[in-house]
Scaffold this motif. Structure first.
Motif, PDB file in Angstrom:
ATOM      1  N   ASN A  60      -8.015  -0.671  -1.216  1.00 36.50           N
ATOM      2  CA  ASN A  60      -7.038  -0.166  -2.178  1.00 36.50           C
ATOM      3  C   ASN A  60      -7.362  -0.786  -3.529  1.00 36.50           C
ATOM      4  OD1 ASN A  60      -4.803   0.488  -3.713  1.00 36.50           O
ATOM      5  ND2 ASN A  60      -3.320  -0.059  -2.136  1.00 36.50           N
ATOM      6  N   SER A 120      -0.019  -1.273  -5.133  1.00 35.03           N
ATOM      7  CA  SER A 120       1.145  -0.880  -5.936  1.00 35.03           C
ATOM      8  C   SER A 120       2.254  -1.901  -5.997  1.00 35.03           C
ATOM      9  CB  SER A 120       1.707   0.435  -5.401  1.00 35.03           C
ATOM     10  OG  SER A 120       2.115   0.280  -4.065  1.00 35.03           O
ATOM     11  N   ALA A 121       2.208  -2.904  -5.170  1.00 34.44           N
ATOM     12  CA  ALA A 121       3.350  -3.809  -5.117  1.00 34.44           C
ATOM     13  C   ALA A 121       2.906  -5.257  -5.023  1.00 34.44           C
ATOM     14  CB  ALA A 121       4.248  -3.442  -3.936  1.00 34.44           C
ATOM     15  N   HIS A 126       0.830  -1.202   0.000  1.00 32.49           N
ATOM     16  CA  HIS A 126       0.000   0.000   0.000  1.00 32.49           C
ATOM     17  C   HIS A 126       0.869   1.259   0.000  1.00 32.49           C
ATOM     18  CE1 HIS A 126      -3.570  -2.423   0.800  1.00 32.49           C
ATOM     19  NE2 HIS A 126      -2.806  -3.117   1.619  1.00 32.49           N
ATOM     20  N   ASP A 127       0.530   2.200  -0.881  1.00 36.04           N
ATOM     21  CA  ASP A 127       1.263   3.469  -1.005  1.00 36.04           C
ATOM     22  C   ASP A 127       0.294   4.608  -0.707  1.00 36.04           C
ATOM     23  OD1 ASP A 127       2.642   5.746  -1.765  1.00 36.04           O
ATOM     24  OD2 ASP A 127       3.419   4.865  -3.613  1.00 36.04           O
ATOM     25  N   GLY A 168       0.536   7.978  -5.296  1.00 36.39           N
ATOM     26  CA  GLY A 168       0.256   6.789  -4.491  1.00 36.39           C
ATOM     27  C   GLY A 168      -0.909   5.995  -5.067  1.00 36.39           C
ATOM     28  N   ASP A 169      -1.377   5.035  -4.297  1.00 33.99           N
ATOM     29  CA  ASP A 169      -2.468   4.169  -4.725  1.00 33.99           C
ATOM     30  C   ASP A 169      -3.821   4.875  -4.611  1.00 33.99           C
ATOM     31  OD1 ASP A 169      -0.606   2.165  -5.134  1.00 33.99           O
ATOM     32  OD2 ASP A 169      -0.957   1.221  -3.191  1.00 33.99           O
ATOM     33  N   THR A 223      -5.861  -0.142  -6.294  1.00 32.54           N
ATOM     34  CA  THR A 223      -4.655  -0.217  -7.132  1.00 32.54           C
ATOM     35  C   THR A 223      -3.429  -0.590  -6.299  1.00 32.54           C
ATOM     36  OG1 THR A 223      -4.225   2.147  -6.830  1.00 32.54           O
ATOM     37  CG2 THR A 223      -5.507   1.511  -8.776  1.00 32.54           C
TER      38      THR A 223
END
Length: 157
Positions: A106, A110-111, A20-21, A27-28, A108
């Motif tokens: 979330n 991110s990782a 999570h960003d 960010g997400d 999107t």
């Protein structure tokens, strides 16, 4: 069926995996989806689901994107501190809807490569409104708590 307010257990592990960003720029994308009293969402929820999601005028399945206010660190004492993030309040304008709770997720992550399994719409936390909340042709607003080290919606101390 029950909605129990909690930070999702899967989210706690995903934080350590850099999934999570929370940067407000770059960010997400975090969303908030509304649920009826028939929903079962709690600390064990791992992802957004449309099962028992609220429906109504001016509400779209999946909810709406939140405006992320970024990450803040705060020293509460000389030896401890808290990191937290928060979001602006979210309003569904001219809505006709009944909801008992919500899921922040979330959309999107991110990782995904850091997690053991591919993530889609990863759950962050569950909000319990305490009772059904209903509006008819009025704004339906989810008010976030004040963003401080002791009250922010998402905080680690």
């Amino acid at each position: 069926m029950a909605i129990t307010q909690a930070m999702c257990t899967s989210f706690k592990a995903e934080i350590l995996l850099a999934v999570h960003d929370f940067r407000p720029t770059g960010g997400d994308t975090f969303k908030l989806a509304l649920y009826t009293s028939s929903a079962t969402i709690d600390a064990n929820t791992t992802a957004y689901s449309a099962t028992n999601e609220a429906t109504g005028t001016n509400y779209t399945a999946g909810g709406s994107a939140l405006t992320n206010l970024g990450v803040v660190t705060s020293n509460n004492t000389a030896s401890t501190g808290t990191g937290y993030t928060d979001f602006n309040d979210l309003t569904f304008a001219n809505a006709t809807i009944t909801a008992r709770g919500a899921l922040i997720y979330n959309s999107t992550p991110s990782a995904n490569s850091n997690a053991n399994t591919a993530l889609t719409n990863a759950a962050v936390c569950v909000l319990d409104f305490g009772a059904d909340k209903t509006v008819v042709n009025q704004p339906f607003t989810v008010v976030m708590p004040i963003a401080t080290a002791n009250t922010a919606i998402i905080r680690i101390s």
